[in-house]
Write a protein that holds these residues in place. Sequence first.
Motif, PDB file in Angstrom:
ATOM      1  N   HIS A 167      47.652  41.230  37.979  1.00 21.33           N
ATOM      2  CA  HIS A 167      46.361  41.906  37.928  1.00 21.33           C
ATOM      3  C   HIS A 167      45.413  41.194  38.882  1.00 21.33           C
ATOM      4  O   HIS A 167      45.444  39.966  38.977  1.00 21.33           O
ATOM      5  CB  HIS A 167      45.763  41.858  36.517  1.00 21.33           C
ATOM      6  N   TRP A 203      45.341  40.299  49.302  1.00 21.84           N
ATOM      7  CA  TRP A 203      46.319  40.935  48.426  1.00 21.84           C
ATOM      8  C   TRP A 203      47.767  40.751  48.898  1.00 21.84           C
ATOM      9  O   TRP A 203      48.632  40.359  48.110  1.00 21.84           O
ATOM     10  CB  TRP A 203      46.009  42.419  48.241  1.00 21.84           C
ATOM     11  N   ILE A 234      50.705  38.835  46.616  1.00 23.70           N
ATOM     12  CA  ILE A 234      51.978  39.433  46.234  1.00 23.70           C
ATOM     13  C   ILE A 234      53.130  38.557  46.702  1.00 23.70           C
ATOM     14  O   ILE A 234      54.095  38.295  45.962  1.00 23.70           O
ATOM     15  CB  ILE A 234      52.107  40.850  46.824  1.00 23.70           C
ATOM     16  N   VAL A 254      51.701  45.848  40.565  1.00 19.28           N
ATOM     17  CA  VAL A 254      50.277  45.582  40.371  1.00 19.28           C
ATOM     18  C   VAL A 254      49.808  46.546  39.285  1.00 19.28           C
ATOM     19  O   VAL A 254      49.520  47.715  39.550  1.00 19.28           O
ATOM     20  CB  VAL A 254      49.477  45.770  41.670  1.00 19.28           C
ATOM     21  N   VAL A 302      44.415  46.793  39.118  1.00 14.52           N
ATOM     22  CA  VAL A 302      43.600  46.390  40.251  1.00 14.52           C
ATOM     23  C   VAL A 302      42.336  47.238  40.177  1.00 14.52           C
ATOM     24  O   VAL A 302      42.393  48.429  39.895  1.00 14.52           O
ATOM     25  CB  VAL A 302      44.324  46.587  41.598  1.00 14.52           C
ATOM     26  N   THR A 304      42.117  48.842  48.805  1.00 15.17           N
ATOM     27  CA  THR A 304      43.255  48.603  47.917  1.00 15.17           C
ATOM     28  C   THR A 304      44.424  49.497  48.282  1.00 15.17           C
ATOM     29  O   THR A 304      45.575  49.056  48.349  1.00 15.17           O
ATOM     30  CB  THR A 304      42.840  48.823  46.459  1.00 15.17           C
ATOM     31  N   LEU A 336      47.978  47.864  49.415  1.00 15.84           N
ATOM     32  CA  LEU A 336      49.003  47.785  48.375  1.00 15.84           C
ATOM     33  C   LEU A 336      49.965  48.965  48.324  1.00 15.84           C
ATOM     34  O   LEU A 336      51.131  48.784  47.965  1.00 15.84           O
ATOM     35  CB  LEU A 336      48.348  47.604  47.002  1.00 15.84           C
ATOM     36  N   VAL A 338      51.274  50.636  41.654  1.00 15.85           N
ATOM     37  CA  VAL A 338      49.881  50.193  41.669  1.00 15.85           C
ATOM     38  C   VAL A 338      49.123  51.058  40.663  1.00 15.85           C
ATOM     39  O   VAL A 338      49.234  52.292  40.691  1.00 15.85           O
ATOM     40  CB  VAL A 338      49.243  50.348  43.064  1.00 15.85           C
TER      41      VAL A 338
END
Length: 307
Positions: free
Chosen positions: A79, A93, A97, A111, A114, A132, A136, A143
């Motif tokens: 998170h 990010w 990861i 994820v 987020v 984001t 991601l 996600v």
Amino acid sequence: MIEAAMIWNEPNNKSHWDPELDPDWSIYADHVIRAGSAIHAINPAVTRVLGGMSPIDPGWVNRMRTHGALDAVDVVAVHGFPLDWNLWSIHDWPAKIAEIEAVVPDKPVWVTEVGVGSFGAEEVQVFGVEKTAELLLGRVPRVYWYSLYDLPRAWGATTRHREAEGSSYYRHFYMGLIREDGTPKPALDVYARHAEEMGLMQWFHFEDPRLDEAVQWMRRLGTRKLRTGLSWADRFRPGALDWYDRVMEALAEFDVTVTFCFTPEHLGVAPHHSSCAREPQMFADFCAEMIERYAPAAAPALPLAAA
């Protein structure tokens, strides 16, 4: 109705797991091992997810491996809230990861929360959704944006010190794409462009009046994947199973990751939802009951009769 089951929420965050009762997380690991085994025994097709960590901490993951917890899960989850609570940039990010992938090369990293709040300005949240998605989507298999709705101020946020936390506490009430009064924020339109790939994370409180409206919003947005929770503590309320049934029936059209968490006060080492259970097997039994009820293994196909 359930494709994945997460075993607790943010277990390395003191707001959700009391480290004074379990300083090395060995008791949490026992919860994971028992729950993971119970879920797998009921339906091996359900993906088991280690409770989404916050903060993102490869050292904590290594501790979980040492305790044997990683053997009982299929996915490791993280998170992150870099524009609200974390002490790192949103641009970090991919590196965050990679830190977890380096210590669990044998498991995918999801994820599962987020978010970027609109506490300071709604334009910041617009940027947050866009950035984001850019960083991601395609980088990790799943996600989930937190969240669809702002948390109503009257309900209070699940934290240790509440208002004493200053703005950190009040940010909890501005993480949604829809305001408390039901009106959409500008970031909702941005999210809609990514809804097919980016799931939503939305908690539904016991007898939450927003449930049906949330389903309508997710249909309109094109959301396919949802993460939510079934509270172990709620199991002891009158009408608990009726409420669980209503939630799961309402969400049946979505790919649901359900989070099992929150200790009933009377079953904790301490009388608090963040306490470890006095008997971890009771938590595992709750997880098994929910999987049996909402995601039982499909019966094997019967052989065709000979002509």
